[in-house]
Enzyme design. Structure first.
Site, PDB file in Angstrom:
ATOM      1  N   ARG A 260     -11.236   4.944 -13.857  1.00  0.00           N
ATOM      2  CA  ARG A 260     -10.701   4.788 -12.502  1.00  0.00           C
ATOM      3  C   ARG A 260     -11.242   3.523 -11.858  1.00  0.00           C
ATOM      4  O   ARG A 260     -12.371   3.116 -12.138  1.00  0.00           O
ATOM      5  CB  ARG A 260     -11.091   5.995 -11.631  1.00  0.00           C
ATOM      6  CG  ARG A 260     -10.363   6.120 -10.293  1.00  0.00           C
ATOM      7  CD  ARG A 260     -11.115   5.475  -9.121  1.00  0.00           C
ATOM      8  NE  ARG A 260     -10.232   5.396  -7.963  1.00  0.00           N
ATOM      9  CZ  ARG A 260     -10.245   6.257  -6.951  1.00  0.00           C
ATOM     10  NH1 ARG A 260     -11.124   7.222  -6.945  1.00  0.00           N
ATOM     11  NH2 ARG A 260      -9.393   6.132  -5.956  1.00  0.00           N
TER      12      ARG A 260
ATOM     13  N   HIS B 163      35.592  -8.315  -8.904  1.00  0.00           N
ATOM     14  CA  HIS B 163      35.117  -9.626  -8.429  1.00  0.00           C
ATOM     15  C   HIS B 163      35.487  -9.834  -6.952  1.00  0.00           C
ATOM     16  O   HIS B 163      35.528 -10.968  -6.476  1.00  0.00           O
ATOM     17  CB  HIS B 163      35.711 -10.778  -9.262  1.00  0.00           C
ATOM     18  CG  HIS B 163      35.637 -10.546 -10.742  1.00  0.00           C
ATOM     19  ND1 HIS B 163      34.525 -10.865 -11.472  1.00  0.00           N
ATOM     20  CD2 HIS B 163      36.521 -10.000 -11.609  1.00  0.00           C
ATOM     21  CE1 HIS B 163      34.731 -10.537 -12.749  1.00  0.00           C
ATOM     22  NE2 HIS B 163      35.926 -10.009 -12.849  1.00  0.00           N
TER      23      HIS B 163
ATOM     24  N   THR C  75     -15.286  16.335  -6.753  1.00  0.00           N
ATOM     25  CA  THR C  75     -15.389  14.910  -6.457  1.00  0.00           C
ATOM     26  C   THR C  75     -14.290  14.571  -5.456  1.00  0.00           C
ATOM     27  O   THR C  75     -13.402  15.399  -5.201  1.00  0.00           O
ATOM     28  CB  THR C  75     -15.235  14.062  -7.740  1.00  0.00           C
ATOM     29  OG1 THR C  75     -15.485  12.693  -7.421  1.00  0.00           O
ATOM     30  CG2 THR C  75     -13.849  14.191  -8.323  1.00  0.00           C
TER      31      THR C  75
ATOM     32  N   HIS D  28     -17.050   6.710   3.873  1.00  0.00           N
ATOM     33  CA  HIS D  28     -16.475   7.600   2.862  1.00  0.00           C
ATOM     34  C   HIS D  28     -15.633   8.656   3.578  1.00  0.00           C
ATOM     35  O   HIS D  28     -16.169   9.520   4.274  1.00  0.00           O
ATOM     36  CB  HIS D  28     -17.580   8.262   2.036  1.00  0.00           C
ATOM     37  CG  HIS D  28     -17.112   8.823   0.739  1.00  0.00           C
ATOM     38  ND1 HIS D  28     -16.314   9.934   0.655  1.00  0.00           N
ATOM     39  CD2 HIS D  28     -17.319   8.403  -0.547  1.00  0.00           C
ATOM     40  CE1 HIS D  28     -16.055  10.205  -0.617  1.00  0.00           C
ATOM     41  NE2 HIS D  28     -16.656   9.281  -1.372  1.00  0.00           N
TER      42      HIS D  28
ATOM     43  N   SER E 185      28.495  -6.449  20.048  1.00  0.00           N
ATOM     44  CA  SER E 185      27.887  -7.770  20.236  1.00  0.00           C
ATOM     45  C   SER E 185      27.687  -8.008  21.718  1.00  0.00           C
ATOM     46  O   SER E 185      28.545  -7.652  22.536  1.00  0.00           O
ATOM     47  CB  SER E 185      28.781  -8.865  19.637  1.00  0.00           C
ATOM     48  OG  SER E 185      28.352 -10.148  20.047  1.00  0.00           O
TER      49      SER E 185
END
Length: 440
Positions: free
Chosen positions: A283, A112, A64, A39, A243
């Site tokens: 939950r 296009h 919590t 935990h 390159s």
């Protein structure tokens, strides 16, 4: 806040010790405890208690795990979005300056990815800026809409806090308000929740970032296409290698990186949507592991995309002569309607003129497509006796600036009426902007 509202046992000494040890985290102890307890929150509660022994008995009182994790996440989301917004406005400002500089530079438009009517380099850039403005709106709205989970207890009923305050509803509500205010969410605590705040909040948050990813991908793709045409290039360092084999290469690798990372950013919303859709009742824990990866990755990816995009935008190189050459190759066909109008004004017959242009255009197109030659339509028109009445006007009829419509004015008005007001609240951030340095 609990002490302020009268909870006994919370001493000034305990609070002082907690405050002094906020950053004194023994991760080794926490890790050992988490392995034993499985935990994470309780592991750190234990480690914090060792660092602040006077407070060990009151740490996590009434809370919590999601009081810690969810509220912490909401604080992180708010601060993360502030950082991303500060980078986005710099990109918008830099790209707006680019648009202003090239507001009237004619360039061939594409639909296009085929030649279309002319636009300007600056007007095209405003298309990018407009989408970034929508991203700014989305991010700011997502940031401002964030609330705080606050103190809601294990299933959102605040039962533990009601017990702490002996059934005093008003004190529970005041505690919720105080904690939100102390965390920077004044008046913005979610009114209801289960154990967690609704994961729909995560959807709103990541949606803004994924949407930005689509914008960034679009911009970078356009730059890559224009780089192929050699009209615009991203920055290329003096000693940069494109390159390992082809020494002449100038690859748009930064724009390619933006596209690559943006694709990842765009798909992360899928994780968040699915997580939000499968939260059972108050939950279920199957949200935790996924969102601990998806949401931080969304923030980190958006951050590096913004930094890379800024670097590209601020270093864009425009090649006007290449742009002009491409215009010259296509403009003759686009100018044929102008030729027809000019001939009619000289007393010519519109239909006969149209036929003359049609024949000459097809002949010129054949030279370009079948012989690989240059577009010689204008020379054909000059030599054609039929068009002698407008021979002296051909140059003016081919002036690219007469084909861009209201593009320069559109740029000016867009920058003044939309960009300037949108960026005004961030003037201090923009004034302090620095170049985005990339190491790779």
């Amino acid at each position: 806040a609990e002490q302020q509202l009268g909870i006994s046992g919370i001493t000034d000494g305990a609070l002082a010790e907690m405050s002094a040890n906020v950053d004194n985290i023994d991760y080794k102890v926490a890790a050992e405890e988490e392995k034993r307890r499985r935990h994470d929150v309780m592991a750190h509660v234990h480690a914090f208690g060792i660092a602040a022994p006077q407070a060990a008995g009151i740490i996590h009182l009434g809370a919590t795990s999601c009081f810690v994790t969810d509220n912490a996440d909401l604080i992180i989301f708010r601060d993360a979005m502030d950082l991303l917004i500060s980078k986005l406005v710099v990109v918008i400002d830099s790209l707006s300056q680019f648009a202003r500089t090239h507001r009237a530079l004619p360039t061939l438009g594409f639909t296009h990815f085929q030649p279309a009517q002319l636009t300007t380099v600056g007007k095209r850039a405003t298309l990018w800026v407009q989408e970034l403005l929508w991203d700014l709106r989305n991010m700011q709205r997502a940031r401002d809409d964030l609330g705080f989970r606050g103190v809601k207890g294990t299933t959102g009923t605040q039962a533990s806090f009601l017990s702490l305050f002996n059934g005093d509803d008003e004190k529970v509500e005041e505690l919720d308000r105080l904690v939100a205010e102390l965390s920077g969410f004044k008046g913005k605590s979610y009114p209801v929740c289960g154990q967690t705040y609704s994961r729909k909040v995560d959807v709103d948050f990541v949606s803004a970032l994924s949407s930005f990813g689509a914008t960034a991908h679009r911009i970078a793709t356009d730059i890559r296409l224009l780089a192929n045409l050699k009209e615009i290039e991203e920055p290329f360092e003096r000693d940069q290698i494109g390159s390992s084999a082809m020494a002449y290469k100038r690859n748009p690798m930064r724009s390619e990186r933006v596209c690559s990372l943006s694709r990842h950013l765009m798909v992360l919303i899928g994780d968040v949507l699915q997580t939000a859709s499968v939260q059972w009742l108050e939950r279920t824990l199957d949200d935790s592991a996924n969102r601990r990866i998806a949401i931080p990755e969304a923030c980190l990816t958006a951050d590096i995309v913004l930094a890379t995009l800024q670097n590209v935008v601020e270093g864009l190189v425009v090649y006007p002569q290449v742009i002009a050459r491409r215009i010259r190759s296509e403009l003759p066909f686009m100018a044929t309607e102008n030729f027809i109008m000019a001939m009619v004004q000289k007393g010519g017959d519109r239909q006969e003129c149209h036929e003359q242009i049609r024949v000459l255009s097809h002949e010129a197109a054949a030279v370009v497509k079948q012989q690989g030659g240059d577009n010689d339509l204008i020379e054909r028109v000059r030599k054609c006796a039929y068009f002698a009445p407008i021979a002296g006007e051909l140059d003016s009829l081919l002036d690219p600036s007469t084909f861009i419509g209201r593009a320069p004015v559109q740029v000016d008005r867009f920058l003044a009426d939309f960009v300037a007001p949108a960026l005004a609240p961030y003037a201090d951030i923009i004034a302090q902007k620095k170049p985005a340095e990339l190491s790779v």
